[in-house]
Design an enzyme around this catalytic site. Structure first.
Site, PDB file in Angstrom:
ATOM      1  N   GLN A 237      55.139  16.711  22.551  1.00 53.18           N
ATOM      2  CA  GLN A 237      53.729  16.344  22.613  1.00 53.18           C
ATOM      3  C   GLN A 237      53.077  16.454  21.230  1.00 53.18           C
ATOM      4  O   GLN A 237      51.911  16.140  21.082  1.00 53.18           O
ATOM      5  CB  GLN A 237      52.985  17.244  23.608  1.00 53.18           C
ATOM      6  N   ARG A 384      48.672  21.592  31.827  1.00 50.86           N
ATOM      7  CA  ARG A 384      47.580  20.650  32.053  1.00 50.86           C
ATOM      8  C   ARG A 384      46.217  21.309  31.882  1.00 50.86           C
ATOM      9  O   ARG A 384      45.330  21.192  32.732  1.00 50.86           O
ATOM     10  CB  ARG A 384      47.684  20.013  33.435  1.00 50.86           C
ATOM     11  N   GLU A 757      42.550  17.021  32.101  1.00 47.38           N
ATOM     12  CA  GLU A 757      42.889  18.361  32.547  1.00 47.38           C
ATOM     13  C   GLU A 757      41.839  18.958  33.465  1.00 47.38           C
ATOM     14  O   GLU A 757      42.123  19.899  34.225  1.00 47.38           O
ATOM     15  CB  GLU A 757      43.130  19.243  31.330  1.00 47.38           C
TER      16      GLU A 757
END
Ligand code: FES
Ligand code: FES
Lengths: 803, 161
Positions: A237, A384, A757
C-alpha cells in the site's frame, strides 16, 4: 465563428467530473481476467520461496538441519538467520522504532514466526523442502495475556533488549514493557472528575483481528547483478516507503531500486508493513542473481502478517446529572505481540487514538496507552481505519452509552446534549486536534426521522414487556468523528519522511493527459475518481485522462494509500497540480485570443473572452499551442508536479443506526436494519462512495459479529484458516441503507474529506451498541465482541433471558 | 515425480500436457497455461476466488487435481466473453459496480454465469445463497446481487444463442 456553441451544462456532463457516478475505468481488465496481481507475474528464470515457520510460540532454536531439504532435486538454497548475519539482515528496523527478526535469531517469539527460507524451482518443490528442514526447539514459558506479561516475574520475551531501559517512545519500566504514551491533560481531567456529580467507568477488550484481504501478501524480487538494479513487484500500500526502506537495508542506492505495486487484491492495512518474507525474497534474489517469488498462503497471512486492535481499555466519564460530559479518562494496555511493528506515524505509538473524545464537546480529557510484548505475531495495523481511530471511536461511543444508561437518558438525547455544535467549528479538542468542520445535529435528526426512532423505541418497550417474546430487540446508535488524511508533516512522518503526497500531470499536445500519484489503489477506484478531479479542474474529459500509480520509477514520491489519506492528501495534490497547469494555460489562452489574462473567464472546458461567448480557447486548443508555439517567455509543454503537505487532518463524520433481533433460544443475532449516514465533504463519485461504504460496513459487521484471533495458553492461534476466521458470505451480510450530508472541509482544495474507512470505524460500535442495548433493560452496560451466537447465548444465560 | 499426460479442453482449445499427479487445477491453469484470471485466496475451498467451470459444474480449482480434468471441458473467466462481446454477468458487474479490487471477480463471474443456468430467474435470497461459496472482502455483496439480477434480466430478454 457561427457554429452553435454547446451549452455549458452539456459540456460539463461530457467531462464526467466531480460529482458524477462514473463507471469504473479499472473494471474492463478485472472482469476479463486481465488484472495483473503480484502472483500473476512470471519472470524468466524465476525461483520460488517458501518459509519454514515455528510450530511453538516461545522457544530456543537448538539446531537447524538443512541437509534433507538441500538434497531434494530442484532446491537451490536454504537460508537461516546465521546466513543473513554477515549481511546484517537477520534483524530489521520496524516502522515503530523497534527491531524485528527477519529470520528467528536463536529464539522464536511467536507461533508461525519465520525460521528459515527455502528457494526452489517451483512452489511444490519449495513446499516439500520447507517440510524437510529439521528444527529442534527448547520450549520456553509462553506469555499470552498482556497483563500477565507485566507481572514482575513474567518470562523475559525480548532477550535482545536486555538492559535497554528506554525505547523509541521513552522509558521502559519492565522487561516486557514497550512504551507508555500519554495525551491530554491529566490534572485537568482529574479536577473535572473531582468536581463531577456523576462518574461512570467501563472495561472493554477490543479483540485481536486481522484485515484478511482476499489476496494474501507476496512479492517477486528481481536483482540484476550486471546492472546492479533491484526491481520488486510487491503487494504494498506504500511502494515509495518500501523503496526507501529496501535501499536502507540492502545498501542498493535508491535510484537503483524500483518497487512496483501492480494490481492489489485488497489491502485494508494488511499491506502497509514490510514483512520478513519480502526481505528474504529480496536477499535471495541478490544472493542467487535470479528472480524469486514469494506468495504467502492464507494460514501464513492470518498468523504472521499484520493483526489489528488487541486493545484492553478502561474508560471513565465524568458528567453532570443531566448528562453533560465534563471529563474523559482512558487507560489502555495494548498487546503489540513480539515486536513493536505497528504502522503509525513515527511520533504516535498509539496512532491517533487521542481522537477518543469523539464528536463531543469535552473540556477535560486524558488518555494513556501502555504497549506490551507478548508471544504473538507483531502488527498493530490500521484495519480499514486511520491509526487506532477505530479503537478510539469504539471507546467513546461505548462510554457515552454507559453514561446514558446510568442516567436513564435516551441514547440519541445524550448525544444531542454533548455534540460539538456547528458554530464551534473549527473546534479544538481537549487533546489538541482542530476539527475542521462538522454539523452533527441535523445529521442525527435525519437518521432518527428516516428510521422513525420513536416508533422503534416503542416497539422495543412492548417487546421487553412481553416475557414470552422469542426475541430481544436492540437499537444501536453511534455518532462518530474520524480523523483521516495523515498528515501534516509537522506532526506526521514515517521513518522521518513527512506524510505529504504528490501528483504529476502532463497534458499531451492533443489534449489528453496522464497523471501519476504517490498513492496506490487497492480497489478504491483511483483510476476513475482521480481523473474526475482533473476533469473538473482542467475541463478535459475524464475518459482521456490516464491515471498511473504504484511504480516508483515513474510516479512521484508519496506515502501511499491507507488511513483514508488518498483523497485528503493525494486528491489535494491533484487539484493543486491541475491549478498550476490552469494558471499557465490561462497565459497561453490570453496570448492566443490577444487579450489580457484578466479579460478571460473560465467556463467548464474553456477560457472565453468576457462578454463574447464566441471567442474562446478550450484546454485542448491551449495544449496544442503549448507544444506548437508557446508565447514568448513561456516554456513549452503543459505539465505540473505538486507535493501537498496538508495543513490539517480532515474529520469525516457519520450517524449510524442498527436494529437487531436476538433469538433467545439460540443467541443468533439478526440485523434487521442498518442505516448509515456519512458526511465525507465533497463527493467525487457517489457510486464509488456507496460501494466503499457497503464494503466497510460489511467488514465492520465481520469484526463485531464474528472475527477474533483466539490463542490458547501455549500460544497456539486457534483460528487461522477461513474455516475458523469469520469472513461473511452474501448470506450473512445484512442489507445496507445509505444516506449522506455534505459538510466540505474548509482547508481541502476541493472540500473532500475521505470516506472508505468511516463505515468500518462507525459500524463496529453500532453493531455492538445494538446487541448491548438488547440487554440494557436487565442492567447490562457492555458486552465484549465478537457477538457470535454462542457468546450471545452465554450472555442470555447469564442474565436469565435464554429460553 | 512421474508425470501423467492429460488432455483438457480449456476455453474451447484442446491442451495436452504432462503434469505431476499432485498438480492442482488452479496451478495448471495459472502456471502451465498462463491463464491467471482465476486467483488463489485460500487453497482450502472457502473463498471461491479460484472458481472455474468443469463440464458445466462450478469447481473450486484449488482443491481439484489437474488429472481429474483429463478429457474434461474447462471454462475460465478468460473464456466467458464471446468473440469480444461481454457475457451478461461481466456487463452486470461493470454496470452495477459489483467489484472493487477485482480479486474475487473472476470466481464470482464464473459462479454467477453458472448459477444463472441453474436458476435463470432467482430471488435475491436465492442469489445470496447461490453465490455464498464466493467471498468478497470489498463490496459487501449488495452490488454483486444487483449485478447478478442485471445479468438475469439481460439473459431473459435475449437468451444466449
Ligand atoms: S483458493 Fe480455492 S476456494 Fe479459495
Ligand atoms: S472486489 Fe475485492 S474481494 Fe471482491
Amino acid at each position: 465563428m457561427s457554429a452553435v456553441i454547446q451549452p455549458a451544462d452539456e459540456r460539463e456532463a461530457s467531462l464526467a467530473g466531480i460529482g458524477v457516478s462514473r463507471l469504473r475505468k479499472e473494471d474492463a481488465r478485472f472482469i476479463q481476467g486481465k488484472g495483473n496481481y503480484v502472483d500473476d507475474i512470471k519472470l524468466p528464470g524465476m525461483l520460488h520461496m517458501d518459509i519454514v515457520r515455528s510450530p511453538i510460540a516461545h522457544g530456543r532454536i537448538k539446531r537447524i538441519n538443512k541437509e534433507a531439504a538441500l538434497a531434494i532435486p530442484g532446491v537451490h538454497a536454504v537460508l537461516t538467520a546465521d546466513d543473513l548475519k554477515p549481511l546484517k539482515l537477520h534483524w530489521m528496523p520496524t516502522l515503530a522504532g523497534d527491531v524485528a527478526a527477519v529470520l528467528a535469531d536463536e529464539k522464536v517469539h511467536f507461533q508461525m514466526q519465520e525460521v528459515a527460507i527455502v528457494i526452489a524451482d517451483d512452489r511444490y518443490i519449495a513446499a516439500d523442502a520447507a517440510e524437510a528442514v529439521e528444527v529442534e526447539y527448547e520450549e520456553l514459558p509462553v506469555v499470552i495475556d498482556p497483563y500477565d506479561a507485566l507481572l514482575p516475574d513474567a518470562p523475559v520475551l525480548r532477550e535482545d533488549l536486555a538492559g535497554k531501559t528506554s525505547g523509541a517512545h521513552g522509558p521502559r519500566e519492565h522487561h516486557n514493557h514497550i512504551f507508555t504514551w500519554d495525551a491530554g491533560d491529566l490534572a485537568a481531567a482529574d479536577a473535572a472528575f473531582a468536581a463531577a456529580p456523576i462518574k461512570v467507568e467501563q472495561h472493554m477488550h477490543y479483540p485481536r483481528v486481522h484485515p484478511c484481504p482476499l489476496e494474501t501478501c507476496g512479492c517477486v524480487a528481481s536483482f540484476d547483478p550486471i546492472r546492479g538494479e533491484l526491481t520488486t513487484y510487491i503487494t504494498s500500500q506504500a511502494p515509495h516507503v518500501v523503496r526507501t526502506v529496501v535501499s536502507m537495508l540492502s545498501g542498493v542506492p535508491e535510484s537503483k531500486v524500483r518497487i512496483v505495486s501492480p494490481d492489489i487484491g485488497g489491502g485494508f492495512g494488511n499491506k502497509v508493513g514490510i514483512y520478513p518474507g519480502y526481505v528474504c525474497a529480496i536477499v535471495a534474489s541478490i544472493v542467487l542473481g535470479r528472480p524469486v517469488k514469494w506468495i504467502e498462503d492464507r494460514i501464513e497471512n492470518i498468523s504472521s502478517t499484520a493483526f489489528a486492535r488487541d486493545y484492553h481499555m478502561d474508560g471513565q466519564l465524568a458528567a453532570t446529572e443531566d448528562g453533560k460530559i465534563l471529563g474523559l479518562k482512558v487507560n489502555v494496555v495494548a498487546d503489540h505481540g513480539a515486536f513493536d511493528a505497528c504502522a503509525d506515524p513515527t511520533k504516535f505509538p498509539a496512532g491517533l487514538f487521542h481522537i477518543c473524545s469523539g464528536s463531543y464537546d469535552i473540556a477535560a480529557a486524558h488518555c494513556s496507552v501502555k504497549g506490551v510484548y507478548t508471544n504473538k505475531a507483531p502488527g498493530g495495523v490500521a484495519y480499514r481505519c486511520s491509526f487506532r481511530v477505530t479503537e478510539a471511536v469504539y471507546l467513546i461511543e461505548r462510554m457515552v452509552d454507559v453514561l446514558a444508561q446510568r442516567l436513564n437518558i435516551d441514547k440519541a438525547e445524550i448525544r444531542r446534549r454533548n455534540f460539538i455544535r456547528k458554530e464551534q467549528f473549527p473546534y479544538t479538542s481537549a487533546f489538541g486536534f482542530e476539527y475542521d468542520s462538522g454539523d452533527y445535529h441535523p445529521a442525527l435528526e435525519k437518521v432518527l426521522d428516516a428510521v422513525d426512532y420513536p416508533a422503534l423505541r416503542a416497539e422495543q418497550a412492548a417487546r421487553r414487556a412481553d416475557p414470552n417474546s422469542p426475541t430481544l430487540m436492540g437499537i444501536g446508535l453511534v455518532s462518530f468523528t474520524e480523523i483521516v488524511g495523515a498528515g501534516p508533516s509537522k506532526m506526521c512522518d514515517i521513518l522521518g519522511v513527512g506524510m505529504f503526497d504528490s501528483c504529476e500531470i502532463r497534458i499531451h499536445p492533443t489534449g489528453s493527459a496522464i497523471a501519476r500519484m504517490g498513492t496506490i489503489t487497492q480497489g478504491q477506484g483511483h483510476q476513475t475518481t482521480y481523473a474526475q478531479i482533473i476533469a473538473t479542474e482542467l475541463g478535459i474529459p475524464s475518459e482521456v485522462i490516464q491515471v498511473e500509480e504504484g511504480d516508483t520509477s515513474t510516479a512521484p514520491y508519496g506515502l501511499g494509500t491507507y488511513g483514508s489519506r488518498s483523497t485528503p492528501v493525494a486528491g489535494a495534490a491533484i487539484a493543486m497540480a491541475a491549478r498550476k497547469i490552469h494558471a499557465k494555460a490561462r497565459k497561453i489562452a490570453a496570448h492566443m485570443l490577444e487579450v489580457s489574462e484578466s479579460d478571460l473567464d473560465w467556463e467548464v472546458d474553456r477560457f472565453k473572452v468576457r462578454g463574447d461567448d464566441s471567442k474562446f480557447k478550450t484546454m485542448a486548443d491551449v495544449a496544442w499551442q503549448a507544444y506548437h508555439q508557446p508565447p514568448a517567455g513561456l516554456e513549452p509543454g503543459l505539465e505540473a508536479v505538486h507535493y501537498y503537505d496538508p495543513p490539517n487532518f480532515t474529520f469525516p463524520f457519520g450517524i449510524y443506526l442498527c436494529v437487531v433481533d436476538i433469538d433467545r433460544a439460540t443467541g443468533e443475532t439478526k440485523i434487521r436494519r442498518f442505516y448509515a449516514l456519512d458526511d465525507c465533504g465533497t463527493r467525487i463519485n457517489p457510486m464509488i462512495i456507496e460501494g466503499q461504504i457497503h464494503g466497510g460496513l460489511t467488514e465492520g459487521f465481520a469484526v463485531a459479529m464474528g472475527q477474533q484471533m483466539p490463542f490458547d495458553a501455549q500460544g497456539n492461534l486457534l483460528g487461522n484458516t477461513l474455516m475458523d476466521y469469520f469472513l461473511p458470505t452474501a448470506v450473512e451480510t445484512p442489507k445496507w441503507e445509505t444516506d449522506y450530508t455534505v459538510t466540505p472541509s474548509p482547508h481541502h482544495p476541493i472540500g473532500a474529506k475521505g470516506v472508505a474507512e468511516s463505515p468500518h470505524v462507525g459500524s463496529i460500535p453500532t453493531f455492538n451498541a445494538a446487541v448491548v442495548d438488547a440487554f440494557a433493560h436487565v442492567g447490562v452496560t457492555h458486552l465484549d465482541m465478537p457477538h457470535t451466537a454462542f457468546r450471545v447465548w452465554q450472555a442470555l444465560k447469564a442474565h436469565n433471558l435464554a429460553i | 515425480m512421474a508425470k501423467k499426460l492429460i488432455s483438457v479442453t480449456v476455453n474451447g482449445k484442446l491442451e495436452e500436457r504432462a503434469v505431476e499427479p499432485r498438480t492442482l487445477l488452479i496451478h495448471f491453469l495459472r502456471e502451465e497455461l498462463n491463464l491467471t484470471g482465476a486467483h488463489i485466496g485460500c487453497e482450502t475451498s472457502h473463498c471461491g476466488a479460484c472458481t472455474v467451470d468443469v463440464d458445466g459444474v462450478s469447481v473450486k480449482s484449488c482443491t481439484h487435481l489437474a488429472v481429474q480434468c483429463d478429457g474434461a471441458h474447462v471454462t475460465t473467466v478468460e473464456g466467458l466473453a464471446n468473440k469480444g462481446v461481454l457475457h451478461a454477468v461481466q456487463e452486470g458487474f461493470y454496470k452495477e459496480h459489483g467489484l472493487q479490487c477485482g480479486f474475487c471477480t473472476p470466481g464470482m463471474l464464473m459462479r454467477a454465469s453458472n448459477f444463472l443456468k441453474e436458476n435463470p430467474n432467482p430471488s435475491e435470497d436465492e442469489i445470496r445463497m447461490g453465490m455464498s461459496g464466493n467471498l468478497c472482502r470489498c463490496t459487501g455483496y449488495q452490488n454483486i446481487v444487483k449485478a447478478v439480477q442485471y445479468a438475469a434480466r439481460k439473459l431473459q430478454e435475449a437468451p444466449a444463442a
